[in-house]
Write an enzyme that holds these catalytic residues in place. Structure first.
Site, short mmCIF file in Angstrom:
data_model
loop_
_atom_site.label_atom_id
_atom_site.label_comp_id
_atom_site.label_asym_id
_atom_site.label_seq_id
_atom_site.Cartn_x
_atom_site.Cartn_y
_atom_site.Cartn_z
N LYS A 1 -48.43 -31.44 -58.44
CA LYS A 1 -48.70 -30.21 -59.19
C LYS A 1 -48.76 -30.48 -60.70
CE LYS A 1 -46.48 -27.20 -55.75
NZ LYS A 1 -45.44 -26.16 -55.55
N TYR B 1 -52.58 -20.37 -51.19
CA TYR B 1 -51.30 -19.64 -51.20
C TYR B 1 -51.47 -18.23 -50.64
CZ TYR B 1 -49.26 -23.43 -53.95
OH TYR B 1 -48.77 -24.65 -54.37
N ASN C 1 -41.86 -27.14 -58.90
CA ASN C 1 -41.18 -28.10 -58.01
C ASN C 1 -42.03 -29.33 -57.69
OD1 ASN C 1 -42.96 -26.90 -56.30
ND2 ASN C 1 -41.46 -25.96 -54.96
N HIS D 1 -46.59 -30.35 -53.55
CA HIS D 1 -46.83 -29.59 -52.32
C HIS D 1 -47.02 -30.57 -51.18
CE1 HIS D 1 -48.79 -26.87 -49.43
NE2 HIS D 1 -49.60 -27.88 -49.20
N GLU E 1 -55.52 -27.67 -44.46
CA GLU E 1 -55.39 -27.97 -45.90
C GLU E 1 -56.18 -29.22 -46.29
OE1 GLU E 1 -51.17 -25.77 -46.92
OE2 GLU E 1 -51.16 -27.95 -46.77
#
Ligand code: IDP
Ligand code: MG
Length: 152
Positions: free
Chosen positions: A10, A50, A113, A116, A127
């Site tokens: 990320k 998401y 965080n 993913h 995905e």
């Protein structure tokens, strides 16, 4: 039980210079990187990826965060890749993630965080297709006898 799963490094990890460190953890564990690229996530792609969170109060911040700066997407392949990468990544709330996990070692936040990872085999298939065209995934040989026995 060879599987493939999707990782997204990320924007917070890219900004903090953690890309190599994070990818190295999957390589050292014995996963084969079969797809790797940097990209900008569009608002449309964020809403698709998401979809389970678009109605949450934090979605606006999440979309802004994930679309504002580039990410690195990777597909890794190996034994029980989906479950094992989730163990390497650690729980969503990095404040509670154990040391030794990526989130536990590099973050103290739920919303920043650093990585993913797909949460099930079905999600992983969807995905991977979402982020990679078939010709962006590579088949090549590694001598896997050094990673696990053929009947494992
Ligand atoms: P996961 O990334 O561990 O699979 P998900 O529940 O799928 O967790 O949520 C996707 C991402 O949305 C999280 O990694 C995190 O960045 C963000 N997120 C999830 N829950 C919260 C929250 O309660 N507050 C802020 N951000 C959240
Ligand atoms: Mg998830």
């Amino acid at each position: 039980m060879k599987e493939r799963t999707l990782l997204l490094i990320k924007p917070d990890a890219i900004q903090r210079g953690l890309t190599g460190e994070i990818l190295a953890r999957f390589e050292r564990k014995g996963f084969k990187i079969i797809g790797l690229k940097m990209l900008h996530v569009s608002k449309e792609l964020s809403k698709e990826h998401y979809a389970h969170l678009v109605d949450k109060p934090f979605y606006h911040d999440l979309e802004k965060f994930i679309t504002n700066q580039p990410i690195v997407a990777a597909v890794v392949e190996g034994k029980e890749a989906v479950e094992v990468t989730r163990l390497i990544v650690g729980p969503t709330n990095a404040s509670k993630a154990p040391g030794g996990t990526i989130r536990g070692d590099f973050s103290n936040s739920t919303s920043r965080n650093v990585i993913h990872a797909s949460d099930s085999k079905e999600t992983a298939e969807k995905e991977i297709k979402r982020f990679f065209k078939p010709n962006e995934l590579f088949e090549y040989k590694l001598n896997e006898t050094f990673l696990y026995a053929s009947d494992e």
